[in-house]
Design a protein around this motif. Structure first.
Motif, short mmCIF file in Angstrom:
data_model
loop_
_atom_site.label_atom_id
_atom_site.label_comp_id
_atom_site.label_asym_id
_atom_site.label_seq_id
_atom_site.Cartn_x
_atom_site.Cartn_y
_atom_site.Cartn_z
N ARG A 77 0.83 -1.21 0.00
CA ARG A 77 0.00 0.00 0.00
C ARG A 77 0.86 1.26 0.00
O ARG A 77 0.54 2.23 -0.68
CB ARG A 77 -0.91 0.04 1.23
N ALA A 78 1.96 1.26 0.78
CA ALA A 78 2.83 2.43 0.83
C ALA A 78 3.47 2.68 -0.53
O ALA A 78 3.55 3.82 -1.00
CB ALA A 78 3.90 2.24 1.90
N LYS A 79 3.93 1.60 -1.17
CA LYS A 79 4.55 1.72 -2.49
C LYS A 79 3.54 2.20 -3.52
O LYS A 79 3.82 3.13 -4.29
CB LYS A 79 5.12 0.38 -2.92
N GLN A 80 2.34 1.62 -3.52
CA GLN A 80 1.32 2.01 -4.48
C GLN A 80 0.88 3.46 -4.27
O GLN A 80 0.61 4.18 -5.23
CB GLN A 80 0.10 1.09 -4.36
N LYS A 81 0.84 3.90 -3.03
CA LYS A 81 0.42 5.26 -2.73
C LYS A 81 1.37 6.28 -3.34
O LYS A 81 0.96 7.23 -4.00
CB LYS A 81 0.35 5.46 -1.22
#
Length: 171
Positions: free
Chosen positions: A41-45
């Motif tokens: 999620r952090a990477k996609q954000k």
């Protein structure tokens, strides 16, 4: 993917659309998230904030694997990010289209690549006149020219966990 799903998934406004009058309610899920899911999620954000493809993002990660804060500096010094931070454009998509139509000249060289890294004291010349010029400490405006005085940083840095992003690629 619909914008409502992106808002809900990332739980904050990514800034793609400016016309959204409808407020989206964020529901706090009671599900357990695994460590992998949190890092993903952090990477996609961060990829969605800067509208970067996976391969290009992975190359940035390889460049600055020893110093994670350098990743934010590289992402903020891209041409599309710089023009978005000037306040002349409403969205990053609008900036990318403006650049793709060859409307930007960097240091007397025509450029249509939005991932070009901009340095301090570079001069950007916009072919089309933009009316709304806002005063900013990071930039100096003169007619259709922009002088880069300082590379601005992302304001909502609390939403980005660099440890999770680099942890995702360590495996």
């Amino acid at each position: 993917m619909k914008r409502g799903k992106l808002y809900k998934r990332e739980q904050f406004n990514l800034g793609y659309f400016t016309n959204s009058k409808k407020k989206i309610r964020f529901s706090i899920r009671k599900n357990y998230y695994s460590d992998y899911n949190i890092k993903l999620r952090a990477k996609q954000k961060i990829k969605r904030i800067y509208l970067i493809k996976e391969k290009q993002f992975f190359n940035y990660i390889k460049k600055c694997f020893s110093k994670p804060i350098k990743l934010l500096y590289i992402l903020e010094s891209r041409l599309d990010s710089i023009l978005y931070r000037t306040g002349l454009f409403k969205t990053i998509k609008e900036v990318k289209q403006f650049i793709n139509h060859k409307n930007v000249i960097i240091n007397n060289n025509l450029n249509n690549i939005s991932s070009t890294i901009i340095k301090i004291n570079d001069i950007l010349i916009l072919k089309k006149k933009i009316i709304n010029i806002s005063s900013n400490k990071n930039f100096y405006f003169y007619k259709n020219k922009i002088l880069i005085l300082k590379i601005p940083f992302f304001k909502n840095i609390k939403f980005i966990s660099l440890q999770d992003i680099f942890g995702f690629y360590r495996k």
